[in-house]
Write an enzyme that holds these catalytic residues in place. Structure first.
Site, mmCIF file in Angstrom:
data_model
loop_
_atom_site.group_PDB
_atom_site.id
_atom_site.type_symbol
_atom_site.label_atom_id
_atom_site.label_comp_id
_atom_site.label_asym_id
_atom_site.label_seq_id
_atom_site.Cartn_x
_atom_site.Cartn_y
_atom_site.Cartn_z
ATOM 1 N NE ARG A 65 -0.646 -0.161 4.841
ATOM 2 C CZ ARG A 65 -1.692 0.666 6.188
ATOM 3 N NH1 ARG A 65 -2.199 1.470 5.798
ATOM 4 N NH2 ARG A 65 -0.518 -0.258 7.231
ATOM 5 C CB SER A 77 -6.261 2.568 6.144
ATOM 6 O OG SER A 77 -6.391 3.551 7.074
ATOM 7 C CD GLU A 110 -17.331 1.968 1.147
ATOM 8 O OE1 GLU A 110 -18.904 1.553 1.135
ATOM 9 O OE2 GLU A 110 -16.368 2.211 1.973
ATOM 10 N NE ARG A 167 -3.330 -2.824 9.649
ATOM 11 C CZ ARG A 167 -2.641 -3.318 10.490
ATOM 12 N NH1 ARG A 167 -1.987 -4.091 10.194
ATOM 13 N NH2 ARG A 167 -2.926 -2.283 11.282
#
Lengths: 276, 310
Positions: B5, B31, B52, B160
């Site tokens: 990410r 994030s 979304e 992540r």
């Protein structure tokens, strides 16, 4: 105030469009005449007096966008696109026919003058936000017009979009809700009561104006009103009649998604003054 | 160590010179790392709130008007907008680039609601869609930047947690072209995402027993690099696929579809066995789901054994 003669001219165009809606759905033995007939007067007023588009150059980058979010009401759009010269009479005959220009639901990949591939309800307003933001990034004054239905706005994502348009202060986003009070299965009142639609939009931060969606003068005035609302998105809540102009289709849920038969076509065209 | 990410966020920054690049967020920019772009270019970063479905279609409208939208949220939440992606993006072939971060069970302690194990499968079914799952920081960075060259939409899953860097600045990484990280003739391990590192560890372990495994980083699941699969089949005669994703429809499914129709050889799939996860640390999740190098080694042995039996 428009001249009486120009109003009657627009009304004549609207009658011709309604005739094509009947012919298209009759020929295809399928389609959605009811919601096409209810939106017709608004489409005629918009396309003949306001929207900045060019039939000779349908992909002109700085054109206004028109997004028919209630994309099943495609015959209404095809009829005005034909009146405006984007497509031909022959194209109208291809409605719902394999390989035809006029797909069952409006599709930007198939039809000149169509800016959005619809068919699934509740999507056009978000897409319109994207178009409106792009205009802002470009420093252009072009607009994004979006047509929603009163059944359609039961889709929750419409309200995600309503929030976002107000948050981003999109004064170039101009929306119609065609409140014809009928959806697929039955009356809106039976399927999912919407209560005060205008109040809902107001509470989301929109400029709102309610009109009779079949009164040409009121529609023209409302189109001008759009241009003066400043930096907030604006919605015209148009009270309409599903099946408008054809007596046996008016306020009849059966003609949301059913085509006229031979006899009904003849009667409808006669009522519209298009045949003797 | 770095997370894919982070590679995505860095790529957005590096693409900012293209004024048509715009970034869309759904309250998870910190994030997904699109925050890196937002800090430098707030005027081209669009907050969509926690919405979304709306975000995907705003992207479609922007793309139709000549912009290059990059929309990100958690992989799992992109799925909420699947029909918007299907009908509003893939169908009209609009070049919206979607990044789903925090994919897979490796995501960890947030638990099963956050652990997307089906994203790669569902996006792979959409015509016009490019589907990617990079394995390290640099490949994520490179693949994201290459999206500018695509004429249609894409979906990229990032992870992540930090993983080892597998590539150097000199490595050529290309959408649709797998990277062969290790040559071998006994078995080919075709992996994506965080399991590429596990596969290299597995190959090391197999090598100590004299078993030479080929390791392929199949960072692009669609279009699948059929040439790389042909090479793996030709060199090794049996395959293992490894992914932090359901065994149904993901990398294993894609490879199986290809080899069944072309050159069938034994295939063992390492992946999530049609079950949901739970809250646990990343390494604990990989262990629980049977996705570690140890499990890949066992799968490789099974594949080699089946090859011998053919």
């Amino acid at each position: 105030m428009a001249e009486d003669s120009s109003i009657s001219e627009l009304e004549a165009i609207a009658s011709r469009c309604r005739g094509e809606i009947l012919r298209m759905t009759h020929r295809a033995s399928a389609g959605h005449p009811g919601g096409s007939l209810s939106e017709t007067d608004i489409l005629v007023a918009l396309y003949t007096t306001k929207i900045r588009v060019d039939p000779a150059n349908p992909k002109w980058p700085d054109r206004d966008r028109f997004i028919l979010s209630k994309g099943h009401a495609s015959p209404g759009m095809y009829a005005i696109l034909e009146e405006q010269g984007f497509i031909s009479k022959e194209d109208l005959e291809s409605y719902r026919v394999m390989g035809g220009t006029c797909q069952g639901h409006v599709d930007m990949k198939w039809t000149p003058g169509v800016d959005f591939s619809a068919g699934s309800l509740g999507m056009g307003l978000s897409y319109g936000i994207g178009c409106a933001l792009a205009a802002r990034f470009d420093g252009s004054e072009r607009n994004a017009y979006v047509m929603l239905g009163d059944g359609e706005i039961q889709e929750g994502s419409v309200w995600e979009a309503a929030m976002a348009a107000a948050h981003h202060e999109l004064g170039n986003l101009k929306v119609f809700v065609d409140c014809n009070r009928i959806q697929n299965d039955d009356f809106v009142e039976k399927q999912m009561r919407m209560f005060d639609i205008a109040a809902k939009w107001k509470s989301f931060g929109w400029a709102v104006r309610e009109i009779d969606g079949h009164n040409m003068q009121e529609i023209l005035d409302a189109l001008d009103w759009f241009d003066g609302v400043g930096n907030m998105p604006a919605v015209i809540v148009a009270n309409t009649v599903k099946g408008k102009g054809v007596s046996f289709m008016e306020n009849n849920p059966a003609f949301h998604g059913a085509a006229p038969n031979d006899e009904q076509l003849g009667q409808g065209l006669a009522e519209l003054g298009l045949i003797q | 160590m770095a997370a894919t990410r982070d590679g995505y966020g860095q790529a957005l920054l590096e693409m900012a010179g293209d004024e048509k690049v715009v970034v869309l967020e759904a309250d998870l920019g910190k994030s997904t790392k699109s925050v890196l772009f937002r800090k430098e270019h707030p005027e081209r970063t669009i907050s969509c709130g926690i919405g979304e479905q709306n975000m995907m279609l705003i992207g479609a409208g922007l793309a139709s008007s000549g912009y290059k939208p990059f929309a990100s949220t958690f992989a799992i939440f992109t799925e909420r907008a699947f029909e918007q992606v299907r009908n509003g993006i893939a169908r009209p072939n609009l070049a919206v680039h979607i990044c789903g971060s925090h994919g897979g069970t490796h995501t960890g302690t947030d638990g099963s609601s956050a652990q997307s194990i089906e994203d790669l499968a569902i996006y792979r079914t959409l015509p016009n869609m490019t589907v990617m799952h990079p394995s390290d920081y640099l490949s994520a960075l490179s693949l994201t930047k290459q999206c500018l060259g695509l004429s249609g939409p894409s979906y990229m899953r990032t992870a992540r947690n930090k993983t080892i860097k597998l590539y150097s600045d000199e490595t050529e990484i290309t959408i649709g072209k797998a990277n062969i990280l290790r040559q071998g003739g006994a078995v080919a391990i075709i992996a994506c995402g965080v399991l590429v590192g596990e596969s290299l560890d597995a190959a090391e372990a197999l090598a100590t027993e004299g078993i030479e495994a080929m390791v392929v980083d199949m960072h692009t699941l669609k279009p699948l690099d059929n040439d790389a699969i042909n090479q793996a089949v030709g060199s090794c005669g049996c395959l293992v696929t490894a992914e932090d994703h359901s065994v149904i429809g993901g990398l294993g499914g894609a490879v199986a579809e290809y080899i069944c129709a072309n050159q069938p050889v034994p295939l063992e799939m390492v992946g999530v066995k049609d079950r949901f996860g739970e809250s646990a640390q990343s390494d604990e999740m990989l262990e629980m789901m049977g996705l570690t190098s140890k499990h890949i080694v066992a799968a490789a042995r099974r594949a080699i054994l089946r090859k011998g039996n053919n």
